[in-house]
Design a protein around this motif. Structure first.
Motif: not given
Lengths: 350, 350
Positions: B173-202
């Motif tokens: 249930d990640v979304g607005e108001g959450d501080k989210v860390g994405v560890i590792g910037l590869g195939g998975l990580g770059h999508m994690g960043v895009k999704f967490a951002d689109a879901l409204g998280a910091e």
């Protein structure tokens, strides 16, 4: 300002516990003064007497499973009066203003809860002294009511062993319909079995020691799973809704992760120690969780005590005289106690 | 009964990928036949070609990030028709009757979901073949609709890298108001960043590589935390609501556990490998959790694809010819791709 009180203290990391005079603060407006009747012996007492965690301050007066009678209250104390049967657990203060404290989670106070012993003493300076002592003075917010209808001496370990196992069972909403495993049958584990059983779960005692089976069933376990028996472990694989892991030392968690079902959680409450390497795939395949939990908040501790009064739940204890403490420590280290030593504090006077 | 199809396969653990004829079943009533246009290159393709997990069956035809057009449907298929743009991810079947399947969690099917390649093939015997191939025939329940409005070739990795990161973000249930860390910037990580951002998280990108900072911000990260910088790690200690750990190899999780706040969760999605020893106290002090998650269910995958269509989200891809696959594998192993290779399957015909 302060009163001399008789206590049992360790004065250095290799010292035995010995009679020692400590100071207790005089009552402030918010304080409750307690004459200690019983104090449980927790494994962490031994860790701190022996400076295992490298943060002990001597003299250490251990003891955070404290039960006694109120002998005086400050002017602003309305929830306790002289003669009340009360308890004090692992904490004697916290900031009361951080988000954790505001959510009744003083054990996770962002500014650091003040531990009952070996914590910073804001009143007298130095550090706090625990319950191997004739008296203690504690802020009213950290004093618990002990039910009068259950065996008093057997309530003392509820203040640590009890709440440490109760809190995760409640937080992860364990109850009817759940298959719960309690790993390790010691001071924590025996309370985990009693609570999980009282909350209506199917309880499986998970232990390396087949000789503990009868006792586990007496305490409330429906089944006993011998963790060294690979066939038994395989039969229970993927079947648990919740695991309460009370093992107090580092160990391999992989075999227990294999027991968890989909979305199920294992909570560590004992091992404040390095754990062995584990396989990421064990958590990934089944969306499993490993979590931790430490004691419980004051409100939750009171709820647990009230539940114990209503359901006639106490700890299984062996009573000792304060002069038997070193032998008791050896027996705790050797897991040779069913299941918690409690010191009769009257013995401090004789 | 079966049709010969051109594919790229590895024939032994030390073999290169080479052209190879495989059989695809003829359409049954429930099947969808797909002409594959694009197939993403997942790190697990390499693990299985190289038999790293010791369960590969040769010939291995890798590929589980498949996008293409429907070229035929069985008599009982009503949700797809010829010409539809569709996708196939990591699974092509499951029992459909166990509690996990009934809860749209086919990836955790109690009887074992059938993987897109290297799974048991109930139709033709032997094992399944993946998407490095001109065609595939898949049960209609495991075919996804791909939005037509986003760049098709860049949607392929959504079927694995996308859903693997989307699913835990939604489940926890990640979304607005959450501080989210994405560890590792590869195939998975770059999508994690895009999704967490689109879901409204910091969103904080956590990486060892300062040179990835600009790219992380372009992808949607608000901040970049360099995990080898102890001062930075200290500044962020206890501050994260959620951590998505995409590191694909064994590592020390203790520094990341220290970043979690009270009751916060770190989810492992990459390391299907042994992880280093860790300190129990890190979880116990703060009631923190480490969990795992693997891909996602079919319903959830469709929701993710629809979300991508609505929010114009695709993967950052580098297109390759099938004959460049071995060089691409080397570059994946060396983390030298931004951020996913996709094979243009037209190249298989030439």
């Amino acid at each position: 300002m302060a009163t001399n009180v008789n206590a049992y203290a360790a004065q250095s990391s290799d010292a035995d516990l010995k009679p020692f005079d400590i100071k207790r603060r005089n009552l402030t407006a918010d304080d409750v003064q307690i004459e200690i009747e019983y104090c449980g012996v927790c494994h962490s007492d031994i860790h701190q007497v022996r400076n295992d965690w490298k943060n002990s301050q001597y003299p250490v007066v251990p003891g955070h499973e404290i039960v006694g009678r109120v002998t005086g209250v400050g002017d602003d104390v309305s929830n306790f009066s002289e003669g009340d049967l009360v308890g004090v657990g692992c904490m004697v203060d916290s900031c009361q203003t951080c988000p954790a404290c505001e959510n009744d989670l003083e054990q996770y106070c962002e500014n650091g809860a003040v531990m009952t012993y070996n914590g910073p003493d804001e009143h007298l300076g130095g550090h706090t002294y625990g319950g191997y002592s004739e008296k203690i003075v504690v802020d009213k917010e950290f004093v618990l009511s002990i039910p009068e209808n259950i065996d008093t001496k057997a309530t003392a370990p509820l203040l640590c062993a009890g709440i440490t196992t109760w809190s995760p069972l409640k937080h992860w909403d364990v109850g009817e319909g759940d298959k719960v495993g309690v790993i390790g049958l010691g001071g924590l584990g025996h309370m985990g079995v009693k609570f999980a059983d009282a909350l209506g779960a199917e309880v499986v005692m998970i232990t390396r020691s087949p000789e503990k089976a009868d006792d586990a069933k007496r305490l409330g376990a429906d089944k006993v799973l011998i963790s060294t028996d690979e066939q038994q472990m395989q039969e229970h694989a993927g079947s648990f809704d919740f695991l309460l892991n009370t093992i107090p030392v580092g160990h391999d968690i992989d075999p227990y992760i294999q027991l968890l079902g989909l979305d199920a959680t294992m909570v560590l409450v004992g091992a404040i120690e390095p754990l062995d390497e584990f396989h990421g795939g064990g958590l990934i395949m089944g969306r499993k969780r490993v979590a931790g939990s430490v004691i419980g908040g004051i409100k939750e501790t009171q709820e647990m005590l009230d539940f114990c009064g209503e359901h006639d739940i106490t700890c299984d204890v062996e009573m000792i005289d304060i002069r038997e403490i070193n032998e008791a420590y050896e027996r705790v280290v050797n897991s040779d106690v069913k299941y918690r030593f409690v010191i009769d504090m009257d013995s401090l006077k004789s």
